[in-house]
Write a protein that holds these residues in place. Structure first.
Motif, mmCIF file in Angstrom:
data_model
loop_
_atom_site.group_PDB
_atom_site.id
_atom_site.type_symbol
_atom_site.label_atom_id
_atom_site.label_comp_id
_atom_site.label_asym_id
_atom_site.label_seq_id
_atom_site.Cartn_x
_atom_site.Cartn_y
_atom_site.Cartn_z
ATOM 1 N N LEU A 125 -42.845 -5.125 15.314
ATOM 2 C CA LEU A 125 -42.536 -6.557 14.637
ATOM 3 C C LEU A 125 -42.682 -7.581 15.548
ATOM 4 N N VAL A 126 -43.330 -8.566 14.760
ATOM 5 C CA VAL A 126 -43.449 -9.801 15.668
ATOM 6 C C VAL A 126 -42.167 -10.802 15.451
ATOM 7 N N LEU A 127 -41.616 -11.118 16.546
ATOM 8 C CA LEU A 127 -40.566 -12.087 16.439
ATOM 9 C C LEU A 127 -40.942 -13.618 16.917
ATOM 10 N N GLU A 128 -41.134 -14.515 15.968
ATOM 11 C CA GLU A 128 -41.932 -15.740 16.301
ATOM 12 C C GLU A 128 -40.732 -16.539 17.300
ATOM 13 N N VAL A 129 -41.154 -17.018 18.416
ATOM 14 C CA VAL A 129 -40.229 -18.024 19.151
ATOM 15 C C VAL A 129 -41.054 -19.221 19.450
ATOM 16 N N SER A 130 -42.102 -19.768 18.546
ATOM 17 C CA SER A 130 -42.949 -21.066 18.653
ATOM 18 C C SER A 130 -42.102 -22.176 18.678
ATOM 19 N N ASP A 131 -42.847 -23.145 19.146
ATOM 20 C CA ASP A 131 -42.037 -24.580 19.187
ATOM 21 C C ASP A 131 -43.264 -25.456 19.249
ATOM 22 N N ASP A 132 -43.037 -26.835 19.479
ATOM 23 C CA ASP A 132 -43.782 -27.874 19.205
ATOM 24 C C ASP A 132 -45.209 -27.857 20.177
ATOM 25 N N ARG A 133 -44.868 -27.041 21.320
ATOM 26 C CA ARG A 133 -45.939 -26.900 22.193
ATOM 27 C C ARG A 133 -46.864 -25.799 22.223
ATOM 28 N N ALA A 134 -46.355 -24.561 21.491
ATOM 29 C CA ALA A 134 -47.192 -23.450 21.498
ATOM 30 C C ALA A 134 -46.791 -22.630 20.499
ATOM 31 N N THR A 135 -47.713 -21.558 19.957
ATOM 32 C CA THR A 135 -47.270 -20.391 19.030
ATOM 33 C C THR A 135 -47.016 -19.374 20.058
ATOM 34 N N ALA A 136 -45.719 -18.816 20.171
ATOM 35 C CA ALA A 136 -45.339 -17.612 20.873
ATOM 36 C C ALA A 136 -44.395 -16.941 20.221
ATOM 37 N N SER A 137 -44.740 -15.635 20.589
ATOM 38 C CA SER A 137 -43.845 -14.448 19.974
ATOM 39 C C SER A 137 -43.488 -13.471 20.785
ATOM 40 N N PHE A 138 -42.659 -12.556 20.584
ATOM 41 C CA PHE A 138 -42.303 -11.525 21.150
ATOM 42 C C PHE A 138 -42.661 -10.261 20.232
ATOM 43 N N GLU A 139 -43.344 -9.265 20.637
ATOM 44 C CA GLU A 139 -43.648 -7.966 19.743
ATOM 45 C C GLU A 139 -42.717 -6.877 20.109
ATOM 46 N N LEU A 140 -41.958 -5.950 19.215
ATOM 47 C CA LEU A 140 -41.093 -5.054 19.656
ATOM 48 C C LEU A 140 -41.538 -3.883 18.933
ATOM 49 N N THR A 141 -41.187 -2.712 19.161
ATOM 50 C CA THR A 141 -41.517 -1.555 18.477
ATOM 51 C C THR A 141 -40.192 -1.162 17.919
ATOM 52 N N ALA A 142 -40.232 -1.370 16.407
ATOM 53 C CA ALA A 142 -38.964 -0.785 15.518
ATOM 54 C C ALA A 142 -39.386 0.645 15.286
ATOM 55 N N THR A 143 -38.291 1.415 15.569
ATOM 56 C CA THR A 143 -38.112 2.691 15.374
ATOM 57 C C THR A 143 -37.875 3.244 14.097
ATOM 58 N N LYS A 144 -36.956 2.462 13.491
ATOM 59 C CA LYS A 144 -36.664 2.284 12.049
ATOM 60 C C LYS A 144 -36.501 1.094 11.459
ATOM 61 N N PRO A 145 -36.242 1.031 10.105
ATOM 62 C CA PRO A 145 -36.026 -0.323 9.523
ATOM 63 C C PRO A 145 -34.922 -1.214 10.146
ATOM 64 N N TRP A 146 -35.158 -2.324 10.197
ATOM 65 C CA TRP A 146 -34.062 -3.307 10.851
ATOM 66 C C TRP A 146 -33.651 -4.111 9.761
ATOM 67 N N THR A 147 -32.283 -4.585 9.673
ATOM 68 C CA THR A 147 -31.883 -5.637 8.708
ATOM 69 C C THR A 147 -32.287 -7.106 9.151
ATOM 70 N N PRO A 148 -32.168 -7.978 8.116
ATOM 71 C CA PRO A 148 -32.509 -9.373 8.378
ATOM 72 C C PRO A 148 -31.841 -9.903 9.588
ATOM 73 N N ALA A 149 -30.533 -9.665 9.420
ATOM 74 C CA ALA A 149 -29.495 -10.230 10.687
ATOM 75 C C ALA A 149 -29.943 -9.803 11.880
ATOM 76 N N GLN A 150 -30.442 -8.415 11.882
ATOM 77 C CA GLN A 150 -31.024 -8.152 13.425
ATOM 78 C C GLN A 150 -32.245 -8.869 14.037
ATOM 79 N N ILE A 151 -32.991 -9.276 12.976
ATOM 80 C CA ILE A 151 -34.097 -9.947 13.206
ATOM 81 C C ILE A 151 -33.802 -11.335 13.573
ATOM 82 N N THR A 152 -32.898 -11.806 12.954
ATOM 83 C CA THR A 152 -32.579 -13.200 13.235
ATOM 84 C C THR A 152 -31.922 -13.299 14.619
ATOM 85 N N SER A 153 -30.937 -12.421 14.887
ATOM 86 C CA SER A 153 -30.115 -12.509 16.098
ATOM 87 C C SER A 153 -30.943 -12.561 17.313
ATOM 88 N N LEU A 154 -31.885 -11.238 17.358
ATOM 89 C CA LEU A 154 -32.683 -11.039 18.503
ATOM 90 C C LEU A 154 -33.613 -11.996 18.696
#
Length: 340
Positions: A125-154
């Protein structure tokens, strides 16, 4: 492969410097970008602003300076990011060790995670952490389905951790400490393993950069994949109809050609370059953020489309493609098309 996934593949280069030369002027433009990985995540960063340079030397200096800054920032936040991911795991978020071989899915919004086929997991899963300066993201391995709240929080937590801080100490002592950190980390790209015999060469590697302390695990995973691919590829080339299936008259002994290549990897071959270059022909198949590259040296005239297609089939049949990886890529394409 979706457009988003292909763009992410391009961003994995050590330095994304898109150099464009203008007729009659010694000018170039480029944007800095890179991808770095730890055992828990892959962080990608591409500046939104392109810079103009008077020549390639100035461009290289700019890219090198920004590469240094990004790696120092990564080394500064890496432990905190890994802890945040570990804490999320303890709290119930199904995240595992980062898997370079899995395709990535980019969500338009957290709620889209509920649209993913449950059979597609594990996936990245790609978690977007971009700002005005750059397109940035964290890519993490989801072993099972996540909830929207888990995505938002992390995503929120990791975005705060990775946010660039103002550097106020520009002393010589600080510069020496920073250089010592970089020297100890010893980032390098590519990380690869290879096999070469007289009929074909096979490369399995990634241009995602990893610090020296984490490299052994990546090399072991690459080697395990290479060890699975080689016997199957060797069998394909050993068959009596190998050359006819490839659409070539014959194959030159490959090793002497590779040994004289000016940019070969130590003990192996340099996999990049034109698809057709002199004696060498290359074809690449992607497995997440890992590439398998097959190289041959055909003789006589040949139809490039037929040769390339046959080489890709050899790689896929050897194991670079599987039902699960195809499902993840289909899901990524499907969600991407819904957003257009």
């Amino acid at each position: 492969m979706s457009c988003d996934m292909w763009r992410m593949k391009l961003r994995t280069a050590v330095v994304v410097a898109l150099i464009c030369w203008f007729t009659g002027a010694a000018e170039a433009s480029g944007a800095y970008g890179n991808s770095l990985a730890s055992p828990s995540f892959r962080y990608s960063y591409v500046e939104n602003v392109r810079k103009m340079f008077v020549d390639e030397d100035q461009s290289r200096g700019y890219m090198a300076s920004h590469d240094r800054d990004l790696k120092l920032r990564f080394l500064d936040f890496q432990a905190r990011a890994e802890k945040a991911i570990a804490d999320a795991r303890k709290a119930g978020t199904p995240v595992g060790p980062y898997d370079l071989f899995l395709p990535a899915v980019r969500l338009r919004k957290p709620a889209d995670v509920t649209k993913l086929d449950r059979k597609a997991f594990p996936l990245n899963l790609v978690l977007e952490v971009s700002d005005d300066r750059a397109t940035a993201s964290f890519e993490l391995t989801a072993t099972k389905p996540w909830t929207p709240a888990q995505i938002t929080s992390l995503t929120t937590t990791l975005g705060k951790i990775a946010r660039p801080a103002a550097v106020t100490d520009d002393s010589e002592d600080r510069a020496k400490r920073d250089q010592a950190l970089l020297d100890a980390a010893a980032f390098v790209s590519p990380i690869a393993v290879t096999y070469v015999d007289d009929r074909f060469g096979l490369y399995v590697g990634t241009v995602t950069e990893v610090a020296s302390k984490d490299r052994a695990g990546v090399v072991a995973a690459l080697q395990a994949t290479l060890d699975k691919l080689v016997p199957a590829v060797r069998t394909s080339f050993a068959s009596q109809d190998a050359t006819s299936r490839l659409g070539v008259t014959a194959l030159k002994p490959l090793k002497p050609l590779i040994d004289k290549h000016p940019q070969k990897l130590p003990g192996a071959f340099h996999p990049w370059g034109p698809l057709v270059s002199g004696d060498l022909v290359r074809t690449s198949v992607s497995m997440g953020n890992v590439d398998a590259i097959l190289m041959i040296a055909p003789t006589g005239k040949y139809d490039w489309a037929k040769v390339s297609g046959a080489m890709s089939t050899i790689l896929r049949d050897a194991g670079t493609a599987d039902a699960h990886r195809s499902l993840v890529e289909q899901e990524a394409d499907r969600l991407g098309s819904e957003g257009r």
